[in-house]
Design a protein around this motif. Structure first.
Motif, short mmCIF file in Angstrom:
data_model
loop_
_atom_site.label_atom_id
_atom_site.label_comp_id
_atom_site.label_asym_id
_atom_site.label_seq_id
_atom_site.Cartn_x
_atom_site.Cartn_y
_atom_site.Cartn_z
N HIS A 277 26.17 53.07 36.71
CA HIS A 277 27.01 52.39 35.71
C HIS A 277 28.61 52.03 36.39
N ASN A 278 28.84 52.62 37.49
CA ASN A 278 30.14 52.41 38.07
C ASN A 278 30.40 50.82 38.37
N ALA A 279 29.13 50.24 38.50
CA ALA A 279 29.11 48.61 38.66
C ALA A 279 29.62 47.87 37.50
N LEU A 280 29.79 48.62 36.36
CA LEU A 280 30.35 47.72 35.10
C LEU A 280 31.93 47.32 35.36
N PHE A 281 32.54 47.98 36.31
CA PHE A 281 33.85 47.72 36.52
C PHE A 281 34.11 46.80 37.60
N LEU A 282 33.01 46.15 38.09
CA LEU A 282 33.17 45.28 38.91
C LEU A 282 33.39 43.91 38.49
N PRO A 283 32.97 43.38 37.25
CA PRO A 283 33.34 42.24 36.66
C PRO A 283 34.95 42.42 36.31
N ILE A 284 35.34 43.34 35.98
CA ILE A 284 36.92 43.77 35.80
C ILE A 284 37.77 43.37 37.08
N VAL A 285 37.20 43.88 38.19
CA VAL A 285 37.64 43.53 39.60
C VAL A 285 37.64 42.06 39.84
N ALA B 8 44.96 35.32 40.99
CA ALA B 8 44.84 34.33 42.09
C ALA B 8 45.12 32.92 41.32
N HIS B 9 45.06 33.00 40.00
CA HIS B 9 45.24 31.55 39.44
C HIS B 9 46.17 31.45 38.28
N LEU B 10 47.07 32.68 38.45
CA LEU B 10 47.90 32.72 37.47
C LEU B 10 48.74 31.46 37.01
N LYS B 11 49.18 31.00 38.18
CA LYS B 11 50.55 29.89 38.14
C LYS B 11 49.67 28.50 37.65
N GLU B 12 48.15 28.38 37.58
CA GLU B 12 47.42 27.38 36.97
C GLU B 12 47.44 27.33 35.68
N GLY C 218 37.19 39.71 37.83
CA GLY C 218 37.91 38.91 36.93
C GLY C 218 39.61 38.91 36.97
N LEU C 219 39.97 40.33 37.12
CA LEU C 219 41.36 40.29 37.44
C LEU C 219 41.95 39.51 38.75
N ALA C 220 41.01 39.61 39.74
CA ALA C 220 41.42 39.17 40.91
C ALA C 220 41.49 37.59 40.76
N VAL D 247 43.07 38.04 48.76
CA VAL D 247 44.21 39.31 48.57
C VAL D 247 43.80 40.13 47.59
N TRP D 248 43.73 39.69 46.50
CA TRP D 248 43.59 40.35 45.11
C TRP D 248 42.27 41.17 45.11
N LEU D 249 41.13 40.38 45.59
CA LEU D 249 39.76 40.95 45.64
C LEU D 249 39.78 42.03 46.27
N MET D 250 40.68 42.12 47.44
CA MET D 250 40.57 43.39 48.18
C MET D 250 41.22 44.35 47.85
N VAL D 251 42.25 44.30 47.26
CA VAL D 251 43.49 45.09 46.69
C VAL D 251 42.75 45.84 45.44
N LEU D 252 42.19 45.00 44.72
CA LEU D 252 41.58 45.71 43.52
C LEU D 252 40.43 46.33 43.54
N SER D 253 39.64 46.18 44.63
CA SER D 253 38.42 46.69 44.57
C SER D 253 38.74 48.00 45.37
N VAL D 254 39.92 48.43 45.92
CA VAL D 254 40.42 49.59 46.43
C VAL D 254 41.19 50.51 45.15
#
Lengths: 571, 296
Positions: free
Chosen positions: A213-221, A229-233, A223-225, A357-364
């Motif tokens: 069930h840890n994988a349930l957090f992957l979409p959060i990672v 990444a697209h905040l300014k858009e 999605g947040l990334a 960048v965010w994918l890497m950071v949030l995955s950690v």
């Protein structure tokens, strides 16, 4: 395009295809080497849960054998009735079936048919292969996001963290969920540019969810990334409607394909998916809390200290990986903030770079932050946030490669073989983790790093020395040698399933009896966990004046597991 | 930034090697432990106690665990009633902070000190405390235990099983017998005495003790029960029908001591335990009677 331009473009594509092929070959080589090394070193004791999973794997596999027989009998549908499925898959329903089904098959092929492995290693081979594949994907992810040297070094670092190396051997889900996490993240990343990977992302996440069930957090990672990444858009259009950047197709694929794969690999739920999958997830939402020793205090119930996963990571990752990994994380967080949030920089970078960048950071960060929540269960050493480790190792490797590049540039004028600088620096970085992994194997989960002061420092700080009851395997030869015929053995944290598994594989004499009460035992194994310390005192109470253990597994004088003769005689 | 990475990485690698060498240097050698153990064993006499610090190094107990040996985290003078000398074995390893030598040297005279590499053995002579004429742990067979149950039934706990005096009801936990338990974050040698339910009384009565002097008693919940026992336990110390002292032991970590002076040449001492709720009342106690002197 001119003829020359076409030729150059063609040559570039060809060169890229060749290098991609080479990356795939390297990844496969990493997978094979990792599998062989892990299978060869699968001498870790059987942890409590493995006993349950061995049994589950055997029972699940029985369903396939039944299906085969029913096929020949012309009644395959019998295998799909709720009764049959419940009988076959109704044990250990608190985890999905994928890895356990694989365990059953590797056991069948490599133990029963080929006779290459013991019973236990036959089961373990499934999770070992998944971890090895994950390690190959760590390399591929590193190549895609950073560079080949980074990917290669990260894959080596991952296997040279003693705690990761320990869990990578077990017929459990913590190694596989780490592996499927990095595979799913790789697939998500590839799907952003390659339509062929959109379906792959859904499949990869589905397999990850069907692992643990840890994988349930992957979409959060993810999605947040994507959001960062697209905040300014995100903006309001002239007609005051919110403009949203294109949502990656992978999310839809994950939403559609993922649940289907989870459903397939949860056969117990085939006839009542909502009720039974709901019960599975509910179990983990209300998981009981086991005691954990932390700085001399026994933590038994929430709220738990937010610092726990950070401090434990800081004390259990070898410092030549920990320090560059932490620096890499800080730099990449800063880089992410700069790219996404600072107005004077945000528009200059492409969204793909920001997402990288965010994918890497949030995955950690996300796996650690989830455990840092005061209500999250914190038992199980470091394994519950181990899913961060491939990404943490990538950041560590990135810092090491950047540093060695700088060194190479400085030295290239003065030494002839500038090419060896990076391998030399990498070797220096890996030397101590390699030594520590070898020194602590097969008890890598007891490792404390240089900052903590090793095992003695960990014990002095009042941290948990061990957990999960797998340590006693080291003492079985003594027991086999000295125990009287038919002796009763109090096994403390080793459960009956593991005791039987040792006997089945010939590691423990078959005449010895497992007992759960010291009072009726003539031998006792004691795992040195503070929360179960009273058991050792019970052994003393039963043993009169002699409190000398017959044998002890210790590191630097700190006992991990002890073997006692109880009461001085046969019971 | 790359240069900074290189510098930090270089420092990390140096630190890793230095810290690892330091760790290895602080590992106590088997030869040192062997030599220290041989010395202590050679010097050991009746009435001696070996005290080991730090408790997380198992080497001393592996060698001397057949002798009276204690691995405490803290100690006070009254913990040592009944002993004449202490061999304090200190292992200079990571985390060792020498917290036991200080208190010991305040009430005991240091007789000798020997060093064996990283292991130091200091022998302390404890002040004359008088002769121990009764130790509850050693006298289980000679005591009388009466369980007065809430329903008014009064039954003796006569059955002896593996050195324990077992009560007729709830025999799994209702017994009087020596045990080692974690009382205040360290092992304590005591006598298990789980109280009877509300309205009942557990009475432990010594045989006639000749040479009465000072009673040293101590009581406490086990560490595990100190967080979940349902109610405090009231302890009464009696000499015949005369109450010598009474104390309510709260549900918390701790080893609560009671000291009482006895008159006369001989007599019977009794302990009575009561509680309003005996749920999870994992309770232990000790009772020593010293013939002369007041102890440390």
């Amino acid at each position: 395009m001119s003829r020359v331009g076409q030729l150059i473009g063609g040559a570039k594509e060809s060169a890229m295809a060749v290098s991609r092929d080479r990356d795939l070959q390297v990844a496969v080589a990493i997978m094979i080497v990792s599998t062989l090394v892990l299978a060869w070193t699968a001498t870790t004791g059987f942890v409590r849960d493995e006993g349950y999973y061995f049994r589950a794997a055997a029972e699940y596999h029985g369903w396939f054998e039944g299906l085969w027989q029913n096929l020949w009998a012309g009644s395959p549908l019998v295998s799909f009735t709720d009764n049959t499925l419940t009988r076959a898959f109704g044990y250990n329903t608190e985890h999905p079936g994928l890895v356990k089904i694989m365990m059953g098959w590797t056991w069948k092929v490599f133990h029963v048919w080929l006779g290459w492995t013991s019973h236990a290693t036959g089961y373990r081979l499934a999770s070992i292969v998944v971890v090895a594949v994950g390690n190959g994907f760590t390399y591929l992810f590193g190549v895609r996001l950073m560079s080949r040297p980074v990917g290669l070094l990260a894959a080596a670092m991952l296997m040279l963290c003693p705690h990761v190396f320990y869990h990578a051997h077990l017929a459990c889900f913590d190694g596989p969920t780490m592996a499927t996490g990095v595979i799913a993240t790789y697939a998500f990343w590839r799907s952003l540019k390659s339509p062929a990977w959109i379906f792959g992302a859904g499949v990869a996440w589905g397999l990850a969810v069907a692992t643990k069930h840890n994988a349930l957090f992957l979409p959060i990672v993810f999605g947040l990334a994507w959001l960062l990444a697209h905040l300014k858009e995100f903006h309001l259009t002239a007609d005051r409607r919110l403009a949203i950047p294109a949502i990656p197709w992978a999310f839809f694929s994950m939403l559609l394909v993922g649940p289907v794969i989870l459903y397939i690999f949860y056969p117990y739920g085939w006839h009542a998916p909502f009720e039974r999958l709901g019960a599975y997830y509910s179990y983990h939402l209300h998981h009981e809390h086991y005691p954990v020793e932390y700085f001399g205090s026994l933590l038994t119930e929430p709220p738990f200290p937010v610092s726990f996963p950070f401090v434990m990571t800081g004390f259990t990752v070898p410092i030549s990986i920990l320090v560059p990994g932490t620096i890499g994380l800080v730099v990449w967080v800063w880089r992410g903030i700069g790219l996404s949030l600072l107005p004077w920089r945000s528009m200059s970078a492409r969204s793909h770079e920001r997402l990288r960048v965010w994918l890497m950071v949030l995955s950690v960060l996300v796996p650690v932050l989830v455990i840092a929540l005061p209500t999250s269960p914190i038992f199980g050493g470091t394994k519950h946030w181990m899913t961060m480790m491939p990404f943490f190792c990538l950041l560590a490797a990135w810092v090491v490669v950047e540093a060695s590049e700088w060194l190479r540039e400085r030295l290239s004028a003065s030494i002839r073989f500038g090419r060896v600088v990076t391998p030399l620096v990498a070797s220096a970085v890996l030397a101590m983790p390699a030594c520590e992994t070898m020194r602590t194997h097969p008890l890598g989960h007891t490792y404390f790093n240089e900052f903590a002061g090793g095992h003695v420092g960990g014990a002095a700080l009042g941290m948990s020395r061990t957990f999960w009851g797998g340590d006693a395997r080291e003492l079985l030869p003594v027991l086999n040698d000295q125990a009287e015929k038919g002796a009763a053995v109090f096994c403390h944290r080793m459960n009956w399933d593991d005791f039987r598994a040792y006997q089945k594989d010939g590691m423990l004499r078959s005449d010895l009896r497992w007992v759960s009460d010291v009072k009726v035992a003539s031998w006792a194994l004691i795992n040195h966990q503070r929360e179960y310390q009273d058991s050792e005192y019970d052994v003393w109470s039963e043993s009169g004046d002699d409190r000398r253990p017959v044998a002890v597994v210790e590191f630097d004088g700190v006992p991990i597991v002890s073997l006692y003769r109880v009461g001085g005689g046969m019971r | 930034m790359r240069a900074t990475f290189a510098v930090i990485l270089a420092l990390t690698l140096v630190a890793s090697v230095v810290l690892s060498l330091w760790r290895q240097a602080k590992v106590v050698a088997d030869a040192d432990l062997d030599a220290a153990a041989a010395y202590v064993r050679g010097d050991h006499a009746d009435g001696d106690l070996i005290v080991v610090e730090p408790a997380y190094i198992v080497g001393v107990r592996r060698r001397l665990g057949d002798l009276p040996l204690w691995e405490p985290r803290h100690l006070v003078a009254r913990d040592l009633v009944g002993f004449s000398r202490v061999h304090l074995v200190e292992i200079d390893t990571i985390g060792f902070d020498g917290v036991l030598a200080g208190p010991l040297s305040r009430f005991a005279a240091q007789e000798s000190t020997q060093s064996f590499g990283a292991v130091r053995v200091a022998t302390f002579l404890l002040p004359e405390q008088g002769r121990v004429v009764f130790d509850l742990r050693d006298e289980i067979k000679n005591i009388q235990v009466i369980a007065r149950y809430p329903d008014g039934v009064e039954l003796p706990c006569d059955r002896i099983d593996r050195g324990r005096r077992v009560c007729p009801r709830d025999s799994e936990w209702s017994y009087i017998g020596p045990r080692t338990v974690d009382i205040d974050n360290q092992p304590r040698e005591c006598v298990w005495m789980h109280p009877i339910g509300a309205g009942g009384t557990l009475r432990i009565e010594t045989p006639q003790i000749v040479g009465l002097g000072t009673i040293h008693a101590a009581f406490g919940f086990t560490r595990e029960a100190s967080g979940r026992a349902a109610a405090p336990v009231t302890v009464r110390l009696l000499s015949g029908d005369k109450q010598l002292g009474s104390r309510t032991i709260p549900v918390e970590l701790g080893w609560q001591r009671m000291v009482a002076e006895l008159g006369g040449d001989s007599g019977v001492v009794a302990i009575e335990l009561e509680t309003q709720n005996n749920g999870a009342a994992h309770f232990c106690g000790s009772l020593l009677v010293v013939a002369q002197g007041s102890g440390p």
